[in-house]
Design a protein around this motif. Sequence first.
Motif, PDB file in Angstrom:
ATOM      1  N   LYS A 154       1.891   2.092  -3.172  1.00  0.00           N
ATOM      2  CA  LYS A 154       1.164   2.857  -4.303  1.00  0.00           C
ATOM      3  C   LYS A 154       1.296   3.894  -4.358  1.00  0.00           C
ATOM      4  O   LYS A 154       1.020   4.540  -4.525  1.00  0.00           O
ATOM      5  CB  LYS A 154      -0.446   1.780  -3.814  1.00  0.00           C
ATOM      6  CG  LYS A 154      -0.656   0.644  -4.848  1.00  0.00           C
ATOM      7  CD  LYS A 154      -1.442  -0.255  -4.683  1.00  0.00           C
ATOM      8  CE  LYS A 154      -2.149  -1.748  -5.354  1.00  0.00           C
ATOM      9  NZ  LYS A 154      -3.139  -2.028  -5.285  1.00  0.00           N
ATOM     10  N   GLU A 155       1.701   4.499  -3.060  1.00  0.00           N
ATOM     11  CA  GLU A 155       0.839   5.535  -2.722  1.00  0.00           C
ATOM     12  C   GLU A 155       2.228   6.484  -3.098  1.00  0.00           C
ATOM     13  O   GLU A 155       1.999   7.539  -3.876  1.00  0.00           O
ATOM     14  CB  GLU A 155       0.700   6.084  -1.086  1.00  0.00           C
ATOM     15  CG  GLU A 155       0.508   6.758  -0.148  1.00  0.00           C
ATOM     16  CD  GLU A 155      -0.276   8.180  -0.854  1.00  0.00           C
ATOM     17  OE1 GLU A 155      -0.364   9.767  -0.823  1.00  0.00           O
ATOM     18  OE2 GLU A 155      -1.251   7.307  -1.370  1.00  0.00           O
ATOM     19  N   ARG A 185       0.835  -1.522  -0.263  1.00  0.00           N
ATOM     20  CA  ARG A 185       0.173   0.012   0.012  1.00  0.00           C
ATOM     21  C   ARG A 185       0.542   1.358  -0.026  1.00  0.00           C
ATOM     22  O   ARG A 185       0.722   2.003  -0.321  1.00  0.00           O
ATOM     23  CB  ARG A 185      -1.059   0.295   1.574  1.00  0.00           C
ATOM     24  CG  ARG A 185      -2.095  -1.399   1.089  1.00  0.00           C
ATOM     25  CD  ARG A 185      -2.572  -1.327   1.891  1.00  0.00           C
ATOM     26  NE  ARG A 185      -3.522  -2.536   1.999  1.00  0.00           N
ATOM     27  CZ  ARG A 185      -4.929  -2.815   2.775  1.00  0.00           C
ATOM     28  NH1 ARG A 185      -4.828  -2.376   4.886  1.00  0.00           N
ATOM     29  NH2 ARG A 185      -5.239  -4.220   2.737  1.00  0.00           N
ATOM     30  N   GLN A 226      -6.231   1.291   0.236  1.00  0.00           N
ATOM     31  CA  GLN A 226      -4.980   1.984   0.662  1.00  0.00           C
ATOM     32  C   GLN A 226      -5.571   1.677   2.538  1.00  0.00           C
ATOM     33  O   GLN A 226      -4.773   1.667   3.249  1.00  0.00           O
ATOM     34  CB  GLN A 226      -5.118   3.024   0.474  1.00  0.00           C
ATOM     35  CG  GLN A 226      -5.057   2.698  -1.757  1.00  0.00           C
ATOM     36  CD  GLN A 226      -2.871   2.287  -0.966  1.00  0.00           C
ATOM     37  OE1 GLN A 226      -3.279   1.085  -1.740  1.00  0.00           O
ATOM     38  NE2 GLN A 226      -2.275   3.630  -1.222  1.00  0.00           N
ATOM     39  N   ASN A 227      -6.954   2.461   1.993  1.00  0.00           N
ATOM     40  CA  ASN A 227      -7.000   3.006   3.935  1.00  0.00           C
ATOM     41  C   ASN A 227      -8.756   2.878   4.039  1.00  0.00           C
ATOM     42  O   ASN A 227      -9.238   3.268   3.143  1.00  0.00           O
ATOM     43  CB  ASN A 227      -6.557   4.543   4.655  1.00  0.00           C
ATOM     44  CG  ASN A 227      -5.087   4.797   3.721  1.00  0.00           C
ATOM     45  OD1 ASN A 227      -4.175   3.697   5.295  1.00  0.00           O
ATOM     46  ND2 ASN A 227      -4.705   5.349   3.247  1.00  0.00           N
ATOM     47  N   GLU A 252      -6.762   6.435  -8.276  1.00  0.00           N
ATOM     48  CA  GLU A 252      -7.434   6.426  -7.174  1.00  0.00           C
ATOM     49  C   GLU A 252      -9.226   6.801  -6.635  1.00  0.00           C
ATOM     50  O   GLU A 252      -9.462   7.520  -7.667  1.00  0.00           O
ATOM     51  CB  GLU A 252      -7.248   8.002  -6.570  1.00  0.00           C
ATOM     52  CG  GLU A 252      -5.214   8.261  -6.453  1.00  0.00           C
ATOM     53  CD  GLU A 252      -4.828   9.152  -5.859  1.00  0.00           C
ATOM     54  OE1 GLU A 252      -4.736   9.022  -4.095  1.00  0.00           O
ATOM     55  OE2 GLU A 252      -4.598   9.723  -5.933  1.00  0.00           O
ATOM     56  N   GLU A 309     -10.461   4.090   1.450  1.00  0.00           N
ATOM     57  CA  GLU A 309     -10.196   4.862  -0.265  1.00  0.00           C
ATOM     58  C   GLU A 309      -9.107   3.528  -1.536  1.00  0.00           C
ATOM     59  O   GLU A 309      -8.424   2.483  -0.120  1.00  0.00           O
ATOM     60  CB  GLU A 309      -8.604   5.293   0.721  1.00  0.00           C
ATOM     61  CG  GLU A 309      -9.223   6.929   1.396  1.00  0.00           C
ATOM     62  CD  GLU A 309      -7.611   7.608   1.494  1.00  0.00           C
ATOM     63  OE1 GLU A 309      -6.792   8.177   0.937  1.00  0.00           O
ATOM     64  OE2 GLU A 309      -7.581   7.340   2.889  1.00  0.00           O
ATOM     65  N   CYS A 310      -9.334   3.569  -2.687  1.00  0.00           N
ATOM     66  CA  CYS A 310      -8.319   2.351  -2.961  1.00  0.00           C
ATOM     67  C   CYS A 310      -7.950   3.271  -4.113  1.00  0.00           C
ATOM     68  O   CYS A 310      -8.240   4.437  -4.571  1.00  0.00           O
ATOM     69  CB  CYS A 310     -10.047   1.841  -3.900  1.00  0.00           C
ATOM     70  SG  CYS A 310     -11.077   0.848  -2.993  1.00  0.00           S
TER      71      CYS A 310
END
Length: 249
Positions: free
Chosen positions: A30-31, A27, A232-233, A84, A100-101
Amino acid sequence: MSGHSKWSTIKHKKGATDAKRGKIFTRLIKEITVAARMSGGDPDGNPRLRSAIASAKTENMPKDNITRAIKKGTGELEGAIYDEIMYEGYGPGGVAVLVECMTDNRNRTVADVRHFFAKNNGNLGASGCVAWMFDKKGLLQVEKAGLTEEQLMDMALEAGAEDVMEEEDEFQVITAPEAFDSVHEALAASKVRFIEAAVTMIPQNSVEVTDEKTAISLLKLLESLEDHDDVQNVHSNFDIADDLMEKLS
């Protein structure tokens, strides 16, 4: 704040295994990649990338992993292109949930997220239905060992933090998003030990969940979302009493 804190603590404990550590690294990569793609690979001129790198260092990600992720974002190395997306909905008990993806297949992701909500007595909602209930803030979770709240307060506020709060197992430092990096750097320079540090979404108010079956369904929903590769979150505004949380844990 309590619900956010409790879920964060659960995630941290779950993240202790190697498998979970791998997911955390994925993750973060990715960010970092998306941040570098959007605004360049220089952290000094890219606040989002700078924050992502700070979070990666808190998780002890190797420097080579960070460098490769930046190069994938800038196009120096080949890498996937991620979109996103923020999904919003209500979990059991009317709890607000933000997801969040980052995905390379929007259809797959939305189908999976909708399935998780439906399976666990929740509802995926329209864009904007719950986002207004959250504020974007920097959150630094700090180990208590060898540190008093007064000491941390002095350091954090001087560096530009908004608030310091004491929880049962940790201190929490809250910052404006733009102050996250300076506060993180100042505390790190003072050898403060972080549990987790990131810019996140903090609920303005919490929804109390007292029914055990509702709490079980809610935690299953949050865990299912967290475990998905495209997520993600996950942010939520639940509050479960300590004795019930202890029982469910």
